[in-house]
Design an enzyme around this catalytic site. Structure first.
Site, PDB file in Angstrom:
ATOM      1  N   LYS A 201       5.779   3.128  19.767  1.00  0.00           N
ATOM      2  CA  LYS A 201       4.834   3.947  19.482  1.00  0.00           C
ATOM      3  C   LYS A 201       3.738   3.100  18.610  1.00  0.00           C
ATOM      4  O   LYS A 201       3.794   2.728  17.515  1.00  0.00           O
ATOM      5  CB  LYS A 201       5.021   5.067  18.706  1.00  0.00           C
ATOM      6  CG  LYS A 201       4.183   6.564  18.918  1.00  0.00           C
ATOM      7  CD  LYS A 201       2.962   6.336  18.376  1.00  0.00           C
ATOM      8  CE  LYS A 201       2.805   6.448  16.990  1.00  0.00           C
ATOM      9  NZ  LYS A 201       1.441   6.354  16.479  1.00  0.00           N
ATOM     10  N   GLY A 253       4.787   0.747   8.101  1.00  0.00           N
ATOM     11  CA  GLY A 253       3.380   1.484   7.931  1.00  0.00           C
ATOM     12  C   GLY A 253       3.540   1.805   6.372  1.00  0.00           C
ATOM     13  O   GLY A 253       4.059   1.305   5.505  1.00  0.00           O
ATOM     14  N   SER A 254       2.980   3.218   5.972  1.00  0.00           N
ATOM     15  CA  SER A 254       2.868   3.385   4.561  1.00  0.00           C
ATOM     16  C   SER A 254       4.185   3.766   3.938  1.00  0.00           C
ATOM     17  O   SER A 254       4.894   4.485   4.812  1.00  0.00           O
ATOM     18  CB  SER A 254       1.944   4.670   4.480  1.00  0.00           C
ATOM     19  OG  SER A 254       2.211   5.781   5.266  1.00  0.00           O
ATOM     20  N   THR A 255       4.266   3.676   2.834  1.00  0.00           N
ATOM     21  CA  THR A 255       5.365   4.305   2.022  1.00  0.00           C
ATOM     22  C   THR A 255       5.749   5.655   2.217  1.00  0.00           C
ATOM     23  O   THR A 255       6.718   6.066   2.425  1.00  0.00           O
ATOM     24  CB  THR A 255       5.257   3.642   0.494  1.00  0.00           C
ATOM     25  OG1 THR A 255       5.398   2.349   0.482  1.00  0.00           O
ATOM     26  CG2 THR A 255       6.405   4.211  -0.197  1.00  0.00           C
ATOM     27  N   GLU A 256       4.438   6.217   2.189  1.00  0.00           N
ATOM     28  CA  GLU A 256       4.441   8.008   2.317  1.00  0.00           C
ATOM     29  C   GLU A 256       5.179   8.261   3.822  1.00  0.00           C
ATOM     30  O   GLU A 256       6.114   8.958   3.242  1.00  0.00           O
ATOM     31  CB  GLU A 256       3.074   8.094   2.240  1.00  0.00           C
ATOM     32  CG  GLU A 256       2.778   9.583   2.042  1.00  0.00           C
ATOM     33  CD  GLU A 256       1.177   9.963   2.337  1.00  0.00           C
ATOM     34  OE1 GLU A 256       0.365   8.884   2.371  1.00  0.00           O
ATOM     35  OE2 GLU A 256       0.996  11.170   2.483  1.00  0.00           O
ATOM     36  N   GLY A 258       6.993   6.435   5.634  1.00  0.00           N
ATOM     37  CA  GLY A 258       8.511   5.819   5.422  1.00  0.00           C
ATOM     38  C   GLY A 258       9.417   6.787   4.681  1.00  0.00           C
ATOM     39  O   GLY A 258      10.640   7.011   5.069  1.00  0.00           O
ATOM     40  N   GLU A 275       9.721  -1.009   6.857  1.00  0.00           N
ATOM     41  CA  GLU A 275       8.921  -2.091   6.218  1.00  0.00           C
ATOM     42  C   GLU A 275       7.675  -1.596   5.748  1.00  0.00           C
ATOM     43  O   GLU A 275       6.917  -0.890   6.559  1.00  0.00           O
ATOM     44  CB  GLU A 275       8.562  -3.215   7.139  1.00  0.00           C
ATOM     45  CG  GLU A 275       8.066  -4.588   6.789  1.00  0.00           C
ATOM     46  CD  GLU A 275       6.769  -4.615   6.620  1.00  0.00           C
ATOM     47  OE1 GLU A 275       6.259  -4.298   5.482  1.00  0.00           O
ATOM     48  OE2 GLU A 275       6.177  -5.056   7.343  1.00  0.00           O
ATOM     49  N   CYS A 309       0.234  -5.689   4.423  1.00  0.00           N
ATOM     50  CA  CYS A 309       1.174  -5.295   3.540  1.00  0.00           C
ATOM     51  C   CYS A 309       1.623  -6.207   2.354  1.00  0.00           C
ATOM     52  O   CYS A 309       1.711  -5.721   1.442  1.00  0.00           O
ATOM     53  CB  CYS A 309       2.384  -4.612   4.318  1.00  0.00           C
ATOM     54  SG  CYS A 309       2.967  -5.801   5.297  1.00  0.00           S
ATOM     55  N   GLU A 406      -1.582   0.625  -3.493  1.00  0.00           N
ATOM     56  CA  GLU A 406      -1.944  -0.195  -2.447  1.00  0.00           C
ATOM     57  C   GLU A 406      -3.247   0.221  -2.034  1.00  0.00           C
ATOM     58  O   GLU A 406      -3.732   1.410  -1.713  1.00  0.00           O
ATOM     59  CB  GLU A 406      -0.745  -0.240  -1.567  1.00  0.00           C
ATOM     60  CG  GLU A 406      -1.223  -1.037  -0.183  1.00  0.00           C
ATOM     61  CD  GLU A 406      -0.166  -1.004   0.806  1.00  0.00           C
ATOM     62  OE1 GLU A 406       0.310   0.034   1.340  1.00  0.00           O
ATOM     63  OE2 GLU A 406       0.287  -2.073   1.394  1.00  0.00           O
TER      64      GLU A 406
HETATM   65  P1  NAI Z   1       0.833   5.429   8.627  1.00  0.00           P
HETATM   66  O1  NAI Z   1       1.982   5.212   7.639  1.00  0.00           O
HETATM   67  O2  NAI Z   1       0.252   6.746   8.668  1.00  0.00           O
HETATM   68  O3  NAI Z   1       0.916   4.932  10.154  1.00  0.00           O
HETATM   69  C1  NAI Z   1       1.771   3.869  10.498  1.00  0.00           C
HETATM   70  C2  NAI Z   1       2.287   4.245  11.984  1.00  0.00           C
HETATM   71  O4  NAI Z   1       3.098   5.326  11.847  1.00  0.00           O
HETATM   72  C3  NAI Z   1       1.260   4.809  12.958  1.00  0.00           C
HETATM   73  O5  NAI Z   1       1.647   4.447  14.089  1.00  0.00           O
HETATM   74  C4  NAI Z   1       1.399   6.205  12.760  1.00  0.00           C
HETATM   75  O6  NAI Z   1       0.649   6.833  14.036  1.00  0.00           O
HETATM   76  C5  NAI Z   1       2.784   6.585  12.650  1.00  0.00           C
HETATM   77  N1  NAI Z   1       3.048   8.082  11.801  1.00  0.00           N
HETATM   78  C6  NAI Z   1       2.228   8.552  10.958  1.00  0.00           C
HETATM   79  N2  NAI Z   1       2.757   9.652  10.526  1.00  0.00           N
HETATM   80  C7  NAI Z   1       4.015   9.637  11.144  1.00  0.00           C
HETATM   81  C8  NAI Z   1       5.276  10.470  10.976  1.00  0.00           C
HETATM   82  N3  NAI Z   1       5.103  11.658  10.289  1.00  0.00           N
HETATM   83  N4  NAI Z   1       6.172  10.087  11.747  1.00  0.00           N
HETATM   84  C9  NAI Z   1       6.286   8.991  12.462  1.00  0.00           C
HETATM   85  N5  NAI Z   1       5.322   8.158  12.624  1.00  0.00           N
HETATM   86  C10 NAI Z   1       4.222   8.615  11.972  1.00  0.00           C
HETATM   87  O7  NAI Z   1      -0.567   4.495   8.026  1.00  0.00           O
HETATM   88  P2  NAI Z   1      -1.945   4.885   7.837  1.00  0.00           P
HETATM   89  O8  NAI Z   1      -2.398   6.362   7.673  1.00  0.00           O
HETATM   90  O9  NAI Z   1      -2.470   4.243   9.108  1.00  0.00           O
HETATM   91  O10 NAI Z   1      -2.498   4.026   6.399  1.00  0.00           O
HETATM   92  C11 NAI Z   1      -2.239   4.553   5.218  1.00  0.00           C
HETATM   93  C12 NAI Z   1      -1.708   3.562   4.255  1.00  0.00           C
HETATM   94  O11 NAI Z   1      -0.765   3.002   4.539  1.00  0.00           O
HETATM   95  C13 NAI Z   1      -2.710   2.507   4.153  1.00  0.00           C
HETATM   96  O12 NAI Z   1      -3.993   2.637   3.535  1.00  0.00           O
HETATM   97  C14 NAI Z   1      -2.134   1.382   3.638  1.00  0.00           C
HETATM   98  O13 NAI Z   1      -2.019   1.333   2.084  1.00  0.00           O
HETATM   99  C15 NAI Z   1      -0.602   1.737   4.029  1.00  0.00           C
HETATM  100  N6  NAI Z   1      -0.268   0.816   5.391  1.00  0.00           N
HETATM  101  C16 NAI Z   1       0.653   0.059   5.078  1.00  0.00           C
HETATM  102  C17 NAI Z   1       0.809  -0.668   6.311  1.00  0.00           C
HETATM  103  C18 NAI Z   1       2.115  -2.043   6.248  1.00  0.00           C
HETATM  104  O14 NAI Z   1       1.918  -2.978   6.940  1.00  0.00           O
HETATM  105  N7  NAI Z   1       3.230  -1.672   5.222  1.00  0.00           N
HETATM  106  C19 NAI Z   1       0.490  -0.689   7.574  1.00  0.00           C
HETATM  107  C20 NAI Z   1      -0.448   0.421   7.774  1.00  0.00           C
HETATM  108  C21 NAI Z   1      -0.967   1.217   6.393  1.00  0.00           C
END
Ligand code: NAI
Ligand code: MG
Length: 495
Positions: A201, A253-256, A258, A275, A309, A406
């Site tokens: 996804k 993706g985000s810790t939240e 995760g 991660e 990240c 972050e």
């Molecule tokens: P996010 O964690 O919401 O998105 C990452 C992925 O998870 C996307 O594919 C999204 O569609 C999916 N996703 C979102 N909610 C989900 C759920 N409940 N269940 C399963 N999949 C879900 O990140 P977002 O909102 O784009 O960015 C927010 C913050 O997260 C950023 O400001 C940054 O601080 C952090 N972030 C960290 C990343 C990293 O590489 N560690 C990458 C992207 C964001």
């Protein structure tokens, strides 16, 4: 190019004035790309329309113009994808000798190389990162990951001596928008090398290159259903996580999010690797070669607009050289080129989305309100699109939000220290632990600090260097599990 300005509370005052700087003529990348009007899902080896016929727009963050319609995958589509993946596992893929599996990965790697120029342009258009980065970092590394794991496919017994590795089954993989193709490669290559099948996804703002990758997979002759790509947003991701017939979830993706995923999977048989975010300390000792360190600092935080990240977002600098480092940084800020991501001279591109820009602004405002001093490159920003001038904060204390949270944007928080012990304590004073950096002329300091730093990756006298042979992953709230290297095989095998 204009002079950096600084902001403390509400007063804006220019800092150093360096007079005139030169400029380059525009050098836009011009290769034609096969951008489509509409992108469907990739399930069972075919492009298929989403079950409820809904699409959403993907825009170019540098222009705010719509690029294409992307299929909004539903739980029904995820179910179709999981069924296709399960079928492939019991079909030719599951029965294929490991060396044959490896050949597919080599083929995919070569095809990524062949199409890398076109894919780099698409990556830049959809995500906003400078072409120089997608061309020189994202694409070569994505191909390198497939090459590397291709080699492991028929050698898994050597990776796990004395054990018998077998595939886990169907892996659900959810990836972010900061390195769309590279994250797809990080997830797909080890999973396939170990004989699994996948439902991937992509992130909703950067789905385009994933579907072009699907084309490559089909052209490579990868058996249908081995990789399925379901585009969509949060709901689609949640449907992957909760699908009962998925054996393993890998999330970046985000810790939240995760944490939400970890809670959702608690008590189930599904395996999980996460991660997540980071707040890396980049530590500059007084004996470091300062000009090199400043280049490393720039690379660590302004690289990819800080959408990294493992970005070196906290600069810890030894007090005796703090003033010199800040002065050098201020000078370099004015030479950074912010603008058209397709221009080969651009250093800093567009912020990935309106939402991300709002998050960056909110945190930066909190820094000013809490009393830190903001210095920003005052380069002209394009009128359309999402932009944030490269910035740094001085006068930061450990309790400021900008020192703890972050920011995921081109914003550096500068703190100082007096002794190596204090540097270590400050660096480890974070809920995150993904990466760190050390700059010093003394090897013994590097060895001492590397062992004391609670971070998955520590770079010494360099920053943001990646290689598929090297494991990557976090401590604490940065997640668990490793990607890359022989360690990256472990999450995809049953022993
Ligand atoms: P996010 O964690 O919401 O998105 C990452 C992925 O998870 C996307 O594919 C999204 O569609 C999916 N996703 C979102 N909610 C989900 C759920 N409940 N269940 C399963 N999949 C879900 O990140 P977002 O909102 O784009 O960015 C927010 C913050 O997260 C950023 O400001 C940054 O601080 C952090 N972030 C960290 C990343 C990293 O590489 N560690 C990458 C992207 C964001
Ligand atoms: Mg987009």
């Amino acid at each position: 190019m204009a002079t950096p300005t600084s902001r403390k509370k509400s007063a804006a005052k220019p800092t150093l004035d360096f007079g005139h700087a030169w400029d380059y003529a525009p050098a836009p990348e011009s290769i034609p790309v096969g951008l489509k009007k509409r992108y469907d899902l990739f399930i069972g080896g075919k492009c298929v329309a989403p079950a409820d016929g809904k699409y959403f727009a993907s825009t170019n963050p540098a222009t705010e113009k719509k690029l294409a319609d992307i299929a909004a995958g539903t739980a029904k589509d995820v179910d179709r994808a999981v069924k296709a993946a399960r079928k492939a596992l019991g079909g030719p893929w599951g029965k294929m000798p490991a060396a044959e599996r490896g050949k597919y990965l080599y083929r995919i790697a070569r095809m990524l190389q062949e199409r890398s120029r076109e894919l780099a342009v698409l990556e830049t258009m959809d995500g906003g990162k400078p072409i120089r980065e997608s061309r020189d970092i994202d694409l070569p590394l994505a191909a390198a990951h497939f090459f590397y794991y291709a080699g492991w496919a028929d050698k898994l017994a050597y990776a796990f001596p004395g054990r018998t590795p077998s595939p886990i089954g169907v892996a659900g993989q959810i990836i972010p928008w900061n390195f769309p193709l590279l994250m797809a490669a990080w997830k797909l290559a080890p999973a396939l090398a170990c004989g699994n099948t996948v439902v991937l996804k992509p992130a909703e703002t950067t789905s385009i290159t994933a579907i072009h990758l699907a084309e490559i997979l089909a052209d490579a002759g990868l058996p249908e259903g081995v990789v399925n790509i379901v585009t969509g947003a949060e709901q689609t991701g949640a449907a992957v996580v909760s699908h009962p017939d998925i054996d393993k979830i890998a999330f970046t993706g985000s810790t939240e999010v995760g944490k939400v995923i970890a809670k959702g999977l608690a008590g189930t048989r599904k395996r999980l690797t996460l991660e997540l975010g980071g707040k890396a300390a980049n530590i500059v000792m007084a004996d470091a070669p300062l000009d090199q360190a400043v280049e490393g600092i720039l690379n660590g935080i302004y690289f990819n607009q800080g959408h990294v990240c493992c970005a070196g977002s906290r600069l810890l600098v030894e007090e005796s050289v703090a003033e010199a480092v800040v002065e050098k940084l201020t000078t370099r800020l004015r030479t950074l080129r912010v603008g058209d991501p397709l221009d080969k001279n651009t250093d800093v591109g567009a912020i990935n989305s309106r939402e991300q820009l709002a998050r960056i602004r909110e945190l930066v405002d909190s820094g000013v309100a809490e009393g830190a001093e903001l210095t920003q490159a005052s380069c002209p920003l394009p009128a359309k699109g999402y932009w944030f001038a490269p910035s740094f904060f001085t006068g930061v204390t450990a309790s400021h939000r900008i020192a703890r949270e972050e920011i995921f944007g081109p914003v550096l928080s500068i703190l100082t220290f007096r002794t190596p012990e204090e540097a270590i304590e400050r660096a480890n004073n974070s809920p995150y632990g993904l990466s760190a950096g050390i700059w010093t002329d003394k090897g013994s300091k590097i060895f001492k600090m590397v062992h004391a730093l609670k971070a998955g990756v520590v770079w010494a006298n360099t920053y943001n260097k990646f290689d598929p042979t090297s494991p990557f992953g976090g401590y604490k709230e940065s997640g668990f599990g490793r990607e890359g290297g022989v360690h990256g095989l472990a999450p995809y095998v049953r022993l």
